[in-house]
Write an enzyme that holds these catalytic residues in place. Structure first.
Site: not given
Ligand code: DHB
Ligand code: FE
Length: 280
Positions: A12, A59, A193, A240
């Site tokens: 997302h 978030h 990530h 997540e």
């Molecule tokens: C990014 C990814 C995410 O899941 C998020 O909530 C905010 C930023 C990103 O890769 O920039």
């Molecule tokens: Fe996220």
């Protein structure tokens, strides 16, 4: 009877939403990302849901560190796009399905999955970016959406096993709703990530691909992954991925993988996407 017929997972990343909103989808950086969704966009348009139960995480938009429900079900008639610092995204207001949401709340709570009932909530990129990826830029979203927000922001988040079992309870709840409704369940967020600290930018392709390989045939194996393993292998935001297990639990034991897509990176994230349906 309402029926869950298919599930979908997707990352997302907020920059994906910005690329759509700012007309950048044809740029060389973005085009391969959006191409990965063409199959599912078409498939969903041919077998449209009446309702999507959309598992996502907030978030710090609707909730903050002041109040963090583990599982929060949106029972409102409508959900406004949240202002995440740049103004709300220019996307339609999300229309809920209060009757089905209230039914799910009652059924899962009596089934001993306590969740928080939310009657007013703005929805951030965790929910609106998946909608944009699958439905594009319509004047109205083509179906109702029941938001299910999961805490993956403040430790301790729920375990993968809890999420898988919760998904099964959601399927039982939907299937005890008397009206004929076609329901999809989406599990969003991930894949690997990390947005902060010394390991910022971490991506783990072997871990992600194993997750993509396994979630269809053997979700029980993924339910054994502990929080520390997510942290170590998939980065601080990789947790997540437990939300994908809610989606998986809500489908049948045997599923078909209709489409699979993996792309590294979009912004800081490994983008993963699956479309699954129930094998009957
Ligand atoms: C990014 C990814 C995410 O899941 C998020 O909530 C905010 C930023 C990103 O890769 O920039
Ligand atoms: Fe996220």
């Amino acid at each position: 009877m309402a029926r869950i017929y298919a599930g979908l997972t997707t990352s997302h990343v907020p920059a994906i939403g910005a690329a759509i909103d700012l007309g950048k989808t044809e740029q060389p950086y973005w085009r391969p990302v959006f191409e990965g969704y063409e199959f599912s966009k078409h498939w969903v348009s041919q077998q449209p849901p009446d309702v999507v139960t959309l598992v996502y995480n907030d978030h710090a938009s609707a909730f903050s560190l002041e109040m963090i429900p583990t599982f929060a079900l949106g029972c409102a008639e409508q959900f406004m796009p949240a202002d995440e610092g740049w103004g709300p995204r220019p996307v339609p207001v999300v229309q809920g399905h209060s009757e089905l949401a209230a039914h799910i709340a009652q059924a899962v709570i009596l089934d001993e999955f306590d969740l928080t009932i939310v009657n007013k909530m703005d929805v951030d990129h965790g929910l609106t970016v998946p909608l944009s990826l699958v439905f594009g830029q319509p004047p109205q979203w083509p179906c109702r959406v029941i938001p299910l927000a999961v805490n993956v922001v403040q430790y301790p988040p729920p375990t993968g096993r809890r999420c898988l079992n919760f998904g099964r309870a959601i399927a039982r709840a939907v299937e005890s709703y008397p009206e004929d409704l076609r329901v999809m369940i989406w599990g969003t967020g991930g894949m690997s990530h990390q947005l902060q600290g010394q390991r910022a930018g971490l991506i783990n392709q072997p871990f992600d691909n194993h997750f993509l390989d396994t979630i269809g045939p053997d979700p029980e194996a993924l339910a054994r992954i502990q929080h520390l393993e997510y942290l170590r292998e998939a980065g601080s935001e990789g947790i997540e991925l437990v939300m994908w297990l809610i989606m998986r639990g809500a489908l049948h034991e045997r599923v078909r993988v209709l489409h699979r897509f993996y792309h590294v990176p979009a912004s800081n994230t490994a983008v993963g996407h699956l479309l699954l349906d129930n094998q009957v």
